[in-house]
Write an enzyme that holds these catalytic residues in place. Structure first.
Site, PDB file in Angstrom:
ATOM      1  N   HIS A   8      -2.837   0.850   6.716  1.00 26.25           N
ATOM      2  CA  HIS A   8      -3.113   0.915   5.277  1.00 26.25           C
ATOM      3  C   HIS A   8      -3.229   2.370   4.849  1.00 26.25           C
ATOM      4  CE1 HIS A   8      -4.321  -0.738   1.426  1.00 26.25           C
ATOM      5  NE2 HIS A   8      -5.349   0.098   1.387  1.00 26.25           N
ATOM      6  N   ASP A  27      -5.850   2.299  -4.418  1.00 29.22           N
ATOM      7  CA  ASP A  27      -4.889   1.790  -3.447  1.00 29.22           C
ATOM      8  C   ASP A  27      -4.397   0.415  -3.864  1.00 29.22           C
ATOM      9  OD1 ASP A  27      -7.431   0.624  -2.963  1.00 29.22           O
ATOM     10  OD2 ASP A  27      -6.836   0.069  -0.929  1.00 29.22           O
ATOM     11  N   CYS A  56       0.813  -1.224   0.000  1.00 27.91           N
ATOM     12  CA  CYS A  56       0.000   0.000   0.000  1.00 27.91           C
ATOM     13  C   CYS A  56       0.846   1.274   0.000  1.00 27.91           C
ATOM     14  CB  CYS A  56      -0.981  -0.016   1.163  1.00 27.91           C
ATOM     15  SG  CYS A  56      -0.221   0.051   2.814  1.00 27.91           S
TER      16      CYS A  56
END
Length: 273
Positions: free
Chosen positions: A233, A245, A181
């Site tokens: 994240h 993402d 991420c």
């Protein structure tokens, strides 16, 4: 009343004075405070001495928290640190201090550090490094990684991000064939805007001023986790509760207002137009 009794009365009165109206002056500043934060032209530094640590900085502007020490300069004798932000802090003791946000050349170490621990690297050496970096870039990704912008074009950022839709998720991957991420956000901001983000999601959360959900704008970073100190994240916010993402299904666009994502906050590394 004899002299002995008078002396005792004076002594007793003096002992009570601190309690009744003669308290010790309070500290002028009970919390660390951020006076200002600004972007700066990417400047190359080396350590001035072997002492000094980089820190994670958290909290708010009126209650700055010095988090964990992250990197000890003694362990980085030949490292070039790239400073991209400057923060003026009013400490509890009333002293002002300037901290730089620095990242090493590979983006594997970063944090806030007191500016006095660093000294500027010679211009000739820095220019050589920048030229080498640009020469080794691929034709498809020629954006310089040696400067940080204060503003950017959202369309350019998202167009670059969408080039990697479907690329697989691999923990620790920096791209371009696969990403995790924070590797994805770091790569996209670098290639689209020439902005160097820290490497991990937690570091990216700690590095920039936060914005509220009501003021979040397309191009901001959106963070998820269990708390401000446990960011797990990060994605690029696209507006209207959408983001792009890198997650277990790879690089995707998806909703942010769903039950399995717990939004911790937003930050704005670059002002978008």
């Amino acid at each position: 009343m004899n002299i002995k009794h008078v002396s005792f009365a004076v002594a007793a009165t003096a002992a009570l004075l601190p309690i009744f109206g003669m308290s010790t002056p309070a500290s002028a500043n009970s919390k660390n405070q951020i006076l200002s934060t600004s972007y700066m032209t990417n400047t190359a530094y080396v350590r001035k001495s072997a002492t000094g640590w980089t820190y994670n900085l958290g909290g708010t502007a009126s209650n700055l928290k010095f988090g964990h020490k992250t990197h000890y300069l003694k362990n980085y004798p030949h490292t070039t640190w790239h400073a991209t932000q400057k923060r003026t802090i009013l400490k509890k003791n009333g002293n002002k201090a300037i901290y730089y946000y620095v990242t090493n050349g590979r983006g594997t170490a970063s944090g806030w550090i007191w500016h006095g621990y660093l000294q500027k690297k010679s211009t000739a050496s820095f220019n050589h490094t920048a030229a080498t970096t640009t020469t080794s870039s691929t034709a498809a990704d020629t954006a310089s990684t040696t400067s940080t912008t204060q503003s950017g074009d959202y369309a350019t950022l998202i167009a670059k991000a969408k080039q990697y839709l479907g690329r697989p998720y691999v923990y620790g991957a920096n791209g371009p064939s696969s990403f995790d991420c924070s590797g994805f956000t770091k790569y996209v901001f670098s290639k689209a805007l020439g902005t160097t983000l820290p490497r991990t999601a937690q570091q990216q959360y700690n590095a920039y001023q936060h914005v509220s959900a009501a003021n979040a704008q397309p191009g901001d970073l959106i963070f998820f986790g269990t708390s401000k100190s446990n960011i797990t994240h990060v994605g690029i916010y696209m507006g209207n509760h959408r983001m792009i993402d890198a997650q277990l299904r790879g690089v995707v666009t998806e909703a942010t207002n769903v039950s399995w994502w717990h939004t911790v906050g937003y930050s704005r590394p670059v002002s978008m137009s």
